[in-house]
Scaffold this motif. Structure first.
Motif, PDB file in Angstrom:
ATOM      1  N   ILE A  58       5.404   6.048   2.385  1.00 30.48           N
ATOM      2  CA  ILE A  58       4.040   5.665   2.031  1.00 30.48           C
ATOM      3  C   ILE A  58       3.276   5.366   3.314  1.00 30.48           C
ATOM      4  O   ILE A  58       3.864   5.220   4.382  1.00 30.48           O
ATOM      5  N   GLU A  59       1.957   5.291   3.182  1.00 32.18           N
ATOM      6  CA  GLU A  59       1.110   4.966   4.322  1.00 32.18           C
ATOM      7  C   GLU A  59       0.024   4.019   3.856  1.00 32.18           C
ATOM      8  O   GLU A  59      -0.483   4.145   2.738  1.00 32.18           O
ATOM      9  N   ARG A  78      -1.589   6.246   0.530  1.00 32.38           N
ATOM     10  CA  ARG A  78      -1.004   7.600   0.483  1.00 32.38           C
ATOM     11  C   ARG A  78       0.487   7.500   0.221  1.00 32.38           C
ATOM     12  O   ARG A  78       1.135   6.551   0.637  1.00 32.38           O
ATOM     13  N   ARG A  79       0.993   8.510  -0.472  1.00 34.84           N
ATOM     14  CA  ARG A  79       2.416   8.571  -0.805  1.00 34.84           C
ATOM     15  C   ARG A  79       2.876  10.007  -0.610  1.00 34.84           C
ATOM     16  O   ARG A  79       2.225  10.939  -1.060  1.00 34.84           O
ATOM     17  N   VAL A 124       8.963   4.081   5.330  1.00 36.32           N
ATOM     18  CA  VAL A 124       9.874   4.498   4.279  1.00 36.32           C
ATOM     19  C   VAL A 124      10.400   3.218   3.663  1.00 36.32           C
ATOM     20  O   VAL A 124      10.934   2.357   4.368  1.00 36.32           O
ATOM     21  N   ILE A 125      10.194   3.083   2.345  1.00 36.43           N
ATOM     22  CA  ILE A 125      10.645   1.876   1.659  1.00 36.43           C
ATOM     23  C   ILE A 125      11.559   2.253   0.500  1.00 36.43           C
ATOM     24  O   ILE A 125      11.517   3.379  -0.006  1.00 36.43           O
ATOM     25  N   GLN A 126      12.372   1.282   0.102  1.00 33.08           N
ATOM     26  CA  GLN A 126      13.255   1.470  -1.044  1.00 33.08           C
ATOM     27  C   GLN A 126      13.548   0.103  -1.650  1.00 33.08           C
ATOM     28  O   GLN A 126      13.750  -0.874  -0.929  1.00 33.08           O
ATOM     29  N   SER A 127      13.567   0.053  -2.973  1.00 35.46           N
ATOM     30  CA  SER A 127      13.899  -1.200  -3.658  1.00 35.46           C
ATOM     31  C   SER A 127      15.393  -1.466  -3.555  1.00 35.46           C
ATOM     32  O   SER A 127      16.199  -0.547  -3.698  1.00 35.46           O
ATOM     33  N   ASN A 128      15.731  -2.747  -3.325  1.00 33.89           N
ATOM     34  CA  ASN A 128      17.152  -3.105  -3.301  1.00 33.89           C
ATOM     35  C   ASN A 128      17.579  -3.545  -4.701  1.00 33.89           C
ATOM     36  O   ASN A 128      16.793  -3.468  -5.655  1.00 33.89           O
ATOM     37  N   ILE A 135      11.630  -2.297   3.892  1.00 31.19           N
ATOM     38  CA  ILE A 135      11.147  -1.310   4.849  1.00 31.19           C
ATOM     39  C   ILE A 135      12.370  -0.742   5.566  1.00 31.19           C
ATOM     40  O   ILE A 135      13.025  -1.437   6.335  1.00 31.19           O
ATOM     41  N   LEU A 136      12.687   0.517   5.292  1.00 36.74           N
ATOM     42  CA  LEU A 136      13.822   1.153   5.949  1.00 36.74           C
ATOM     43  C   LEU A 136      13.453   1.575   7.360  1.00 36.74           C
ATOM     44  O   LEU A 136      14.253   1.471   8.284  1.00 36.74           O
TER      45      LEU A 136
END
Length: 149
Positions: A58-59, A78-79, A124-128, A135-136
């Protein structure tokens, strides 16, 4: 003694409140869908739009660094998505979407908290497993890469 004008006013207020309570609520995702039309929507529901179970690029702009929560409020606009052609394309989001994201560790937080509000980031993000969006990785897209491509 009750005056008829007061009684009529009270009834009018209750009728208005009942009408508001009966109307369906508008969610942030629904507003975004209205603003994105006529582009075909790739999401079946607003919840799918907010699904970060897989790494997602995302941005957006940093709006606020929450030092006590050790998190960043990001206004994302943005995605990066998969296009039916197989290519990745940026989807611009209509409206304002605020997203709370958490740095993956203390070092990353210490770096991010120094950035000024309004700084544009691509991350780059991801839910834990607890639902926090981590934030990766991140970059400032306005800065040229360190190594020429």
């Amino acid at each position: 003694m009750v005056r008829w004008s007061h009684l009529a006013s009270a009834v009018s207020v209750w009728v208005c409140l009942a009408a508001l309570a009966a109307s369906p609520p508008r969610t942030q995702g629904q507003q975004g869908q209205e603003l994105l039309a006529p582009e075909p929507l790739l999401f079946d529901s607003p919840l799918e739009f907010l699904d970060f179970s897989n790494p997602t690029t995302i941005e957006g702009l940093i709006r606020f660094v929450d030092v006590s929560e050790r998190a960043i409020w990001l206004q994302w606009d943005r995605r990066l998505e998969d296009h039916p052609s197989g290519k990745k394309v940026w989807r611009t989001l209509g409206g304002e979407f605020m997203l709370l994201v958490y740095p993956r560790d203390g070092v990353q937080f210490d770096t991010l908290k120094e950035l000024a509000p309004g700084t544009r980031l691509r991350m780059v993000i991801q839910s834990n497993d607890t639902g926090r969006r981590l934030i990766l990785s991140y970059v400032d897209p306005s800065v040229p890469p360190e190594v020429p491509l």
